[in-house]
Scaffold this motif. Structure first.
Motif, PDB file in Angstrom:
ATOM      1  N   ASP A   1       0.820  -1.205   0.000  1.00  0.00           N
ATOM      2  CA  ASP A   1       0.000   0.000   0.000  1.00  0.00           C
ATOM      3  C   ASP A   1       0.858   1.259   0.000  1.00  0.00           C
ATOM      4  O   ASP A   1       0.338   2.371   0.083  1.00  0.00           O
ATOM      5  N   GLY A   2       2.177   1.109  -0.082  1.00  0.00           N
ATOM      6  CA  GLY A   2       3.080   2.247  -0.080  1.00  0.00           C
ATOM      7  C   GLY A   2       3.604   2.633   1.283  1.00  0.00           C
ATOM      8  O   GLY A   2       4.471   3.503   1.388  1.00  0.00           O
ATOM      9  N   SER A   3       3.128   1.971   2.341  1.00  0.00           N
ATOM     10  CA  SER A   3       3.611   2.273   3.685  1.00  0.00           C
ATOM     11  C   SER A   3       4.978   1.636   3.915  1.00  0.00           C
ATOM     12  O   SER A   3       5.384   0.716   3.193  1.00  0.00           O
ATOM     13  N   LYS A   4       5.697   2.099   4.927  1.00  0.00           N
ATOM     14  CA  LYS A   4       7.048   1.614   5.202  1.00  0.00           C
ATOM     15  C   LYS A   4       7.078   0.112   5.433  1.00  0.00           C
ATOM     16  O   LYS A   4       7.964  -0.591   4.942  1.00  0.00           O
ATOM     17  N   ASP A   5       6.114  -0.412   6.204  1.00  0.00           N
ATOM     18  CA  ASP A   5       6.141  -1.823   6.582  1.00  0.00           C
ATOM     19  C   ASP A   5       5.021  -2.642   5.963  1.00  0.00           C
ATOM     20  O   ASP A   5       4.742  -3.745   6.412  1.00  0.00           O
ATOM     21  N   VAL A   6       4.359  -2.130   4.918  1.00  0.00           N
ATOM     22  CA  VAL A   6       3.270  -2.828   4.213  1.00  0.00           C
ATOM     23  C   VAL A   6       2.140  -3.149   5.201  1.00  0.00           C
ATOM     24  O   VAL A   6       1.778  -4.313   5.413  1.00  0.00           O
ATOM     25  N   LYS A   7       1.561  -2.112   5.789  1.00  0.00           N
ATOM     26  CA  LYS A   7       0.520  -2.313   6.798  1.00  0.00           C
ATOM     27  C   LYS A   7      -0.762  -2.882   6.226  1.00  0.00           C
ATOM     28  O   LYS A   7      -1.467  -3.628   6.900  1.00  0.00           O
ATOM     29  N   HIS A   8      -1.102  -2.504   5.017  1.00  0.00           N
ATOM     30  CA  HIS A   8      -2.342  -2.975   4.391  1.00  0.00           C
ATOM     31  C   HIS A   8      -2.021  -3.454   2.978  1.00  0.00           C
ATOM     32  O   HIS A   8      -2.219  -2.740   1.993  1.00  0.00           O
ATOM     33  N   GLY A   9      -1.515  -4.689   2.894  1.00  0.00           N
ATOM     34  CA  GLY A   9      -1.102  -5.240   1.608  1.00  0.00           C
ATOM     35  C   GLY A   9      -2.157  -6.144   0.996  1.00  0.00           C
ATOM     36  O   GLY A   9      -2.737  -7.001   1.672  1.00  0.00           O
ATOM     37  N   GLU A  10      -2.406  -5.964  -0.303  1.00  0.00           N
ATOM     38  CA  GLU A  10      -3.333  -6.829  -1.036  1.00  0.00           C
ATOM     39  C   GLU A  10      -2.659  -8.158  -1.343  1.00  0.00           C
ATOM     40  O   GLU A  10      -1.493  -8.186  -1.749  1.00  0.00           O
ATOM     41  N   VAL A  11      -3.375  -9.259  -1.175  1.00  0.00           N
ATOM     42  CA  VAL A  11      -2.809 -10.586  -1.391  1.00  0.00           C
ATOM     43  C   VAL A  11      -3.185 -11.092  -2.778  1.00  0.00           C
ATOM     44  O   VAL A  11      -4.368 -11.132  -3.140  1.00  0.00           O
ATOM     45  N   LEU A  12      -2.190 -11.482  -3.571  1.00  0.00           N
ATOM     46  CA  LEU A  12      -2.377 -11.999  -4.923  1.00  0.00           C
ATOM     47  C   LEU A  12      -1.955 -13.462  -4.987  1.00  0.00           C
ATOM     48  O   LEU A  12      -1.131 -13.909  -4.192  1.00  0.00           O
TER      49      LEU A  12
END
Length: 334
Positions: A263-274
């Motif tokens: 999501d563009g955050s430093k630690d991928v706080k809200h990442g979409e799963v593919l």
């Protein structure tokens, strides 16, 4: 917790204080687990201390009948030894691996390899130059072979996959039987490895906004001319290398890989799963697709999902950032 391929909870256990891992969290690598050919479970967990000073590492075995053996402390407390791995091959001891810094003010150090034989433990040696402390190391086994994957995510970094036969000089074998991977651009790291019932292996690892893939024949020789991008355009974060996991069916036909889009955050706080799937042993793949509505916390790469093959389906264990809990998904092969 033990879960059948159909999703039924077979055992729900709380072994108690000395078996619980103390280093869980958004920015911590997971504990390690392996299952041997007789169905016994082997775990390596972290206790006390902290990230900077290090943890006491603890080994424990659970028999197929469900009895937990007395825990065994492994080695000394060392800085950044929170990255742990374990494998239980046939015809040899249980092998463990963990990271360690050479000094408090850097991010580099050796991976430390141990043998555990019953109640006896022995440090077998330290391998320098393979690892960086914000990266992963993993062990897997097939029959009497042990495989290690280790990442070193410098700007000109590498991923290494190495193999050794149980019972021999593991350190010497790993150093002699290693392949270095530099596919894609930018930093390299966060590797994962899956092995089918014939001994063919499938490697995934991250490079700049991509996940790279390579498969190997049972002989250990590459089945592809070069590493190739399995996922692309995965977005920026602190390190920006792709985050992934892979699993393969026992017959080697079906391979499933998942990745996290940042999501563009430093630690991928809200990442979409593919996810992508292959039904011909990794030669061709479906197009990347999202798991609808599933968002995970990537934990700077330390909280990646886990995949496993069960009977006729893949099982995905992942942290659900919206619900704040671990979730289990099944992907059935028709």
């Amino acid at each position: 917790m033990q879960i059948s391929p159909e999703g039924e909870v077979l055992a729900r256990e709380q072994p108690g204080g000395k078996a619980m891992d103390d280093a869980q969290g958004n920015l911590s690598f997971p504990p390690a687990i392996a299952v041997d050919g007789q169905g016994a479970v082997h775990t390596l967990t972290r206790h006390g201390g902290d990230m900077r000073k290090g943890h006491q590492l603890r080994y424990r075995r659970r028999s197929q009948a469900g009895q937990w053996a007395t825990p065994i402390d492994l080695g000394i407390v060392e800085p950044r030894n929170y990255t742990v791995a374990i494998a239980a091959p046939d015809g040899g001891p249980v092998y463990a691996m963990h990271g360690s810094l050479t000094g408090q003010d850097n991010v580099w150090g050796p991976v430390v390899v141990w043998a555990i034989d019953g109640t006896r433990t022995a440090e077998l040696g330290r391998i320098k130059g393979w690892w960086r402390c914000d990266n992963d190391c993993r062990l897997r086994s097939h029959d009497n072979m042990v495989f290690a994957v280790v990442g070193k995510n410098d700007r000109s970094g590498t991923v290494r996959i190495a193999a050794a036969r149980a019972g021999g000089n593991i350190i010497r074998q790993l150093k002699a039987n290693v392949r270095v991977h530099r596919g894609g651009k930018g930093r390299k790291g966060m590797p994962a490895l899956a092995i089918d019932g014939r001994g063919a292996t499938h490697l995934v690892y991250g490079a700049n906004q991509t996940v790279q893939y390579r498969r190997f024949n049972p002989s250990g020789k590459p089945a592809m001319r070069r590493d190739g991008a399995l996922f692309e355009d995965l977005g920026e974060w602190h390190l920006s290398l792709g985050l992934s996991e892979v699993a393969v069916s026992a017959d080697g036909r079906h391979v499933l890989a998942v990745a996290i889009r940042s999501d563009g955050s430093k630690d991928v706080k809200h990442g979409e799963v593919l996810w992508r799937r292959s039904d011909n042993g990794g030669r061709t793949w479906t197009k990347p697709q999202p798991i609808d509505g599933l968002i995970t916390h990537g934990g700077e790469g330390r909280r990646r999902p886990r995949l496993a093959w069960q009977k006729d389906r893949f099982a995905l264990v992942i942290y659900d950032a919206e619900q704040g809990t671990l979730r289990l998904f099944h992907h059935v092969i028709d």
